[in-house]
Design a protein around this motif. Structure first.
Motif, mmCIF file in Angstrom:
data_model
loop_
_atom_site.group_PDB
_atom_site.id
_atom_site.type_symbol
_atom_site.label_atom_id
_atom_site.label_comp_id
_atom_site.label_asym_id
_atom_site.label_seq_id
_atom_site.Cartn_x
_atom_site.Cartn_y
_atom_site.Cartn_z
ATOM 1 N N ASN A 15 0.845 -1.198 0.000
ATOM 2 C CA ASN A 15 0.000 0.000 0.000
ATOM 3 C C ASN A 15 0.879 1.245 0.000
ATOM 4 O O ASN A 15 1.778 1.367 0.832
ATOM 5 N N ILE A 17 0.739 4.754 0.973
ATOM 6 C CA ILE A 17 -0.090 5.602 1.825
ATOM 7 C C ILE A 17 0.729 6.789 2.313
ATOM 8 O O ILE A 17 1.890 6.643 2.678
ATOM 9 N N GLY A 63 2.844 3.312 4.900
ATOM 10 C CA GLY A 63 2.344 2.020 4.465
ATOM 11 C C GLY A 63 3.314 0.979 4.996
ATOM 12 O O GLY A 63 4.515 1.244 5.111
ATOM 13 N N GLY A 83 3.777 0.047 -5.900
ATOM 14 C CA GLY A 83 2.542 0.415 -5.219
ATOM 15 C C GLY A 83 1.827 1.479 -6.018
ATOM 16 O O GLY A 83 2.440 2.188 -6.815
ATOM 17 N N ALA A 117 -3.970 7.049 -1.356
ATOM 18 C CA ALA A 117 -4.303 6.644 0.012
ATOM 19 C C ALA A 117 -3.663 7.582 1.023
ATOM 20 O O ALA A 117 -2.576 8.112 0.794
ATOM 21 N N LEU A 135 -7.898 3.985 2.050
ATOM 22 C CA LEU A 135 -6.971 3.156 1.271
ATOM 23 C C LEU A 135 -6.870 3.547 -0.199
ATOM 24 O O LEU A 135 -5.897 3.194 -0.865
ATOM 25 N N SER A 138 -4.298 2.854 -3.584
ATOM 26 C CA SER A 138 -3.416 1.719 -3.270
ATOM 27 C C SER A 138 -4.123 0.379 -3.442
ATOM 28 O O SER A 138 -3.474 -0.633 -3.707
ATOM 29 N N GLN A 139 -5.446 0.374 -3.323
ATOM 30 C CA GLN A 139 -6.225 -0.857 -3.425
ATOM 31 C C GLN A 139 -6.523 -1.259 -4.868
ATOM 32 O O GLN A 139 -7.210 -2.249 -5.106
ATOM 33 N N TYR A 162 -1.425 -6.727 4.075
ATOM 34 C CA TYR A 162 -2.590 -5.838 4.087
ATOM 35 C C TYR A 162 -3.161 -5.632 2.685
ATOM 36 O O TYR A 162 -4.299 -5.246 2.535
ATOM 37 N N LEU A 163 -2.354 -5.864 1.670
ATOM 38 C CA LEU A 163 -2.784 -5.623 0.294
ATOM 39 C C LEU A 163 -3.360 -6.886 -0.350
ATOM 40 O O LEU A 163 -3.763 -6.868 -1.508
#
Length: 176
Positions: A15, A17, A63, A83, A117, A135, A138-139, A162-163
């Motif tokens: 991610n 972020i 992130g 990312g 994000a 988010l 990044s998602q 987390y991704l």
């Protein structure tokens, strides 16, 4: 060294972020119905509204995987990051920060309505941090953004757990 020997120590997919940190007080948290010391996922509208109301803040790219690479780069390791950010202000902040650390980051930016994000972090005088995470872009890391040459150039490929939940990044990580 041969052409196939790794030139990077670690490449991570994660991610992208931007952490936005501001000092706050309990009144601000109550006014915005935020649970002190908690973390919540928020949508784009709440991210915009909360950011607009926040006191002066400091922006620092983050992130999980990016933070891991920042630590490795500080220890002298050569790193790369894959990312997704948008072509917006926070996307530029993220790219600037990771490049300033010497981390290779060449993922094409996303164009469109899904912003980069961000985690809006409010720190009260008693050192409690209240985190509000959007988010965003990044998602939506597509498989087509995976730089296989970059991955082949590394000794280690680090995948941020987390991704794993969103479909697009999961497909990208499987391909990697």
């Amino acid at each position: 060294m041969t052409a196939s020997d790794p030139t990077l120590d670690v490449v991570a997919i994660g991610n992208a972020i931007v952490d936005v940190l501001a000092r706050s007080d309990d009144g601000f948290l109550a006014e915005h119905a935020l649970t002190k010391g908690g973390m919540q996922l928020i949508d784009a509208a709440m991210a915009e509204n909360l950011y607009a109301d926040m006191p002066q803040a400091k922006e620092i790219s983050g992130g999980s995987a990016a933070n891991t690479l920042a630590g490795l780069a500080a220890l002298g390791k050569k790193c790369g990051f894959i990312g997704q950010v948008n072509d917006d202000q926070l996307g530029a902040v993220f790219a600037h920060d990771v490049h300033a650390l010497g981390i290779r980051f060449d993922t094409p930016v996303m164009h469109g309505e899904v912003p980069t994000a961000r985690c809006l972090i409010l720190v009260t005088p008693d050192a409690q941090r209240t985190m509000n995470t959007f988010l965003g872009a990044s998602q939506f890391l597509p498989e087509s953004a995976v730089d296989f040459e970059l991955i082949r150039s590394a000794r280690i490929l680090y995948l941020e757990g987390y991704l794993w939940d969103p479909e697009q990044p999961r497909a990208a990580m499987r391909a990697a």
